[in-house]
Design a protein around this motif. Sequence first.
Motif, short mmCIF file in Angstrom:
data_model
loop_
_atom_site.label_atom_id
_atom_site.label_comp_id
_atom_site.label_asym_id
_atom_site.label_seq_id
_atom_site.Cartn_x
_atom_site.Cartn_y
_atom_site.Cartn_z
N HIS A 1 -34.62 41.13 7.92
CA HIS A 1 -33.80 41.12 9.13
C HIS A 1 -33.06 39.80 9.28
CE1 HIS A 1 -34.79 44.92 11.14
NE2 HIS A 1 -35.99 44.81 10.61
N ALA A 2 -33.75 38.70 8.96
CA ALA A 2 -33.09 37.40 9.04
C ALA A 2 -31.94 37.31 8.05
CB ALA A 2 -34.10 36.29 8.77
N MET A 3 -32.09 37.91 6.89
CA MET A 3 -31.01 37.89 5.90
C MET A 3 -29.77 38.64 6.40
SD MET A 3 -31.72 36.02 3.39
CE MET A 3 -30.28 36.50 2.47
N ALA B 1 -33.21 42.33 13.68
CA ALA B 1 -34.12 42.06 14.79
C ALA B 1 -34.25 40.57 15.07
CB ALA B 1 -35.50 42.64 14.46
N ILE B 2 -33.48 39.75 14.37
CA ILE B 2 -33.52 38.30 14.55
C ILE B 2 -32.27 37.86 15.30
CG2 ILE B 2 -33.63 36.06 13.39
CD1 ILE B 2 -36.14 37.72 13.06
N TYR B 3 -32.47 37.04 16.33
CA TYR B 3 -31.35 36.56 17.14
C TYR B 3 -30.65 35.40 16.44
CZ TYR B 3 -28.84 34.17 20.90
OH TYR B 3 -27.87 33.56 21.66
N PHE B 4 -29.35 35.54 16.26
CA PHE B 4 -28.48 34.46 15.79
C PHE B 4 -27.42 34.23 16.87
CE2 PHE B 4 -30.39 35.33 11.78
CZ PHE B 4 -30.16 34.26 10.95
N VAL C 1 -30.05 29.25 13.02
CA VAL C 1 -30.11 29.61 14.44
C VAL C 1 -29.86 28.39 15.30
CG1 VAL C 1 -31.60 30.45 16.29
CG2 VAL C 1 -31.64 31.57 14.06
N THR C 2 -30.47 27.27 14.93
CA THR C 2 -30.32 26.07 15.77
C THR C 2 -28.98 25.39 15.54
OG1 THR C 2 -31.43 24.76 14.06
CG2 THR C 2 -32.79 25.64 15.86
#
Length: 268
Positions: free
Chosen positions: A44-46, A74-77, A266-267
């Motif tokens: 999901h991160a990919m 499912a990962i917030y970016f 993300v950061t």
Amino acid sequence: MNTSSLRAFGRQTVIPALGIIVMVLSLIDTGYQSSVRGLDLSWHAMLGYAHAHNLQHGRDLLFNYGPLSFMESAIYFEKNHADVLLLRGLYALTLGLCFFCVLRIRRVIDLLLFCALALFLVLLHDVYLLLPALLLAHNEVQRGPKDRARLAVSIVLAFDMALACQVQSGAVFLSVPVLLLVTAYRIRLRDYVPVVPVCFVFFSLLVFAWVGQDLVNFPAFLRATSTFHRPTTPIWVCTRPGATAGLCAGGAGGGQHLWAARDAAVTG
């Protein structure tokens, strides 16, 4: 305004509007509860990382999830959030509108059944990506030779199919045969103008470019979609050297490299 006019307004306007609102709210997924099953969080991160860093499908990576697959991450970016809301909202809005136009939902009992279906879609894996093709098949069979209203609905459905096909390759393997079958059916009716297939190709190219992909890579993306399609096993092949290659290896093997890069993305 008399009682009959109010009833007609309710059937023609209020009931469809309420159903479309339910469809949008059920599919927009502000909580990032992805309908994609079988992928761990590294995958999901990919999906999100690829869009956030504008990786080119067909050149930088080959995957059976397309350039719009970040919608299902499912990962917030932070970089992706506005695009996720826009694309999922647009897809849900147009799909809901087509549902009411194709199936002629005008009664309260039909509205309740539709709302139950819309709320149930989130539990049906990614079946909602296949609905435009099914609705198109029904609509094209019902469309008369000079029925411009249904033709307009079919064009909107072609747009939704183009979106769905660039989320996951499974949508391609239903949408393309449906397009071929309905085109053959229209030709059998002596409707020789292939409006819907042409619109589908145009929208596919438009969406591909809209999300930052180079159109030069579109043929390679299509080849990768068909070559790497598997019913249950996702495949990721990264062609960009350096840090991104390490990131891909992390996604395939378990994820230590991936999580560090994901957190930085993300950061940052």
